[in-house]
Design an enzyme around this catalytic site. Structure first.
Site, short mmCIF file in Angstrom:
data_model
loop_
_atom_site.label_atom_id
_atom_site.label_comp_id
_atom_site.label_asym_id
_atom_site.label_seq_id
_atom_site.Cartn_x
_atom_site.Cartn_y
_atom_site.Cartn_z
N HIS A 55 -3.01 9.93 48.17
CA HIS A 55 -4.42 10.24 48.73
C HIS A 55 -5.15 9.01 49.54
O HIS A 55 -5.31 7.98 48.41
CB HIS A 55 -5.42 10.81 47.84
CG HIS A 55 -4.76 12.03 47.08
ND1 HIS A 55 -4.84 13.39 47.83
CD2 HIS A 55 -4.11 12.36 45.86
CE1 HIS A 55 -4.05 14.24 46.78
NE2 HIS A 55 -3.76 13.86 45.79
N ASN A 68 -7.92 21.91 48.22
CA ASN A 68 -8.84 21.39 47.24
C ASN A 68 -9.44 19.99 47.35
O ASN A 68 -10.72 19.92 47.16
CB ASN A 68 -7.92 21.53 45.78
CG ASN A 68 -7.55 23.14 45.41
OD1 ASN A 68 -8.44 23.83 45.27
ND2 ASN A 68 -6.29 22.86 45.05
N ALA A 104 -7.71 16.41 41.64
CA ALA A 104 -6.47 15.30 42.10
C ALA A 104 -7.00 14.33 42.61
O ALA A 104 -6.11 13.08 42.83
CB ALA A 104 -5.64 16.16 42.87
#
Ligand code: NAD
Length: 267
Positions: A220, A190, A124
């Site tokens: 993020h 993750n 991601a």
């Protein structure tokens, strides 16, 4: 040259990755997908045109050169060691599972036995290539901040730290290491584990989890310092249309990693 690929799982990431592969001109042959016993009809509906099997031995009998785990942490633990021991490469998307040192060690040992490799796509996030390269010249700090709207933290230990319904400003829910964050907050495992494995390890990678009423989605933020330089990125991931709980980019990163296995130019 055609690359034969088997899948474990048929959920959001599997479907999006298959769609991306089919749209690309890559020479990838999807030999089959493994589902849980009794779930063949669901899996056929999710992955039309792909052979569905219910056991690992049936999947391996189809001759995949690489198996892509696009299922769950438990599927990785269940099937990963056997796949690697039998000499088949394994691409892993449930990277958070590798925050568990015992599983990581057993997969590495299986890969050693089978002379096979464990492939970890960026999932991601982005910037993993630069972190892994900078590590070779001296990496000083890797910091990761996950910023999400308060509602996205429901059902996690964050509920004990803050009153998620009443937050009016950004609030730090957790500050610590990637290893601990991955175990306490599996939803963030993750990315935390990927950054830890690419860079300074799970114990030296700093993680901050923030509930931010103004966050436009799943944001993020990654800051990295090393001898070769420093960088900071902010990546706002969009959810997958197939499964709104998952990241659209993660599936594309699986497709990219598989395409790189057969492509003349690897990038
Ligand atoms: N690395 C990253 O950045 C990243 C990003 C998003 C999701 N993920 C991980 O990817 C994995 C898949 O995510 P998803 O959104 O596709 O989930 P999903 O729930 O949409 O699909 C998971 C699929 O795997 C199947 N499955 C689960 N256990 C299985 C088993 N033992 N055998 C066979 N099939 C099994 C399920 O039936 C389902 O079809 C999850 O572990 C998720 O945490 C990683």
């Amino acid at each position: 040259m055609t690359k034969k690929v088997g899948l474990i799982g048929y959920g959001g990431i599997a479907r999006d990755a298959v769609e991306a592969l089919q749209k690309s001109a890559a020479n990838i042959q999807l030999v089959g997908a493994l589902c849980e016993p009794g779930r063949t009809a669901d899996a056929r509906a999710a992955l039309p045109g792909i052979k569905i099997v219910e056991s690992l031995s049936d999947l391996l009998a189809l001759g995949p050169e690489v198996v892509a785990e696009v299922a769950s942490q438990s599927a990785l633990a269940l099937f990963g060691p056997d796949i690697l021991t039998r000499g088949t490469d394994l691409l892993v998307i449930s990277i958070g599972a590798l925050a568990e040192p015992k599983l990581l060690a057993s997969l590495k040992a299986a890969g050693h036995r089978g002379k096979s490799r464990i492939l970890l796509p960026a999932g991601a996030i982005g910037g993993v290539d630069a972190i892994a390269a900078m590590r070779l010249g001296g990496l000083h700090a890797v910091r990761y901040r996950s910023r999400k709207p308060p509602a996205a933290w429901r059902g996690t230990p964050a509920e004990k730290v803050a009153d998620l319904d009443k937050l009016t400003s950004p609030t730090v829910l957790y500050r610590g290491t990637a290893g601990e964050a991955a175990l306490l907050y599996p939803q963030n495992a993750n990315v935390a584990a990927t950054l830890g494995l690419a860079g300074l390890g799970l114990d030296a990678t700093q993680v901050e989890l923030v509930a931010d009423p103004q966050a436009p989605g799943n944001v993020h933020e990654i800051e990295v310092e090393g001898s070769a330089g420093r960088f900071a990125i902010q990546l706002q991931g969009k959810p997958s249309r197939t499964n709104p709980k998952t990241s659209a980019l993660a599936a594309l990163s699986v497709a990219r990693a598989l395409i790189n296995l057969e492509s003349a130019i690897v990038i």
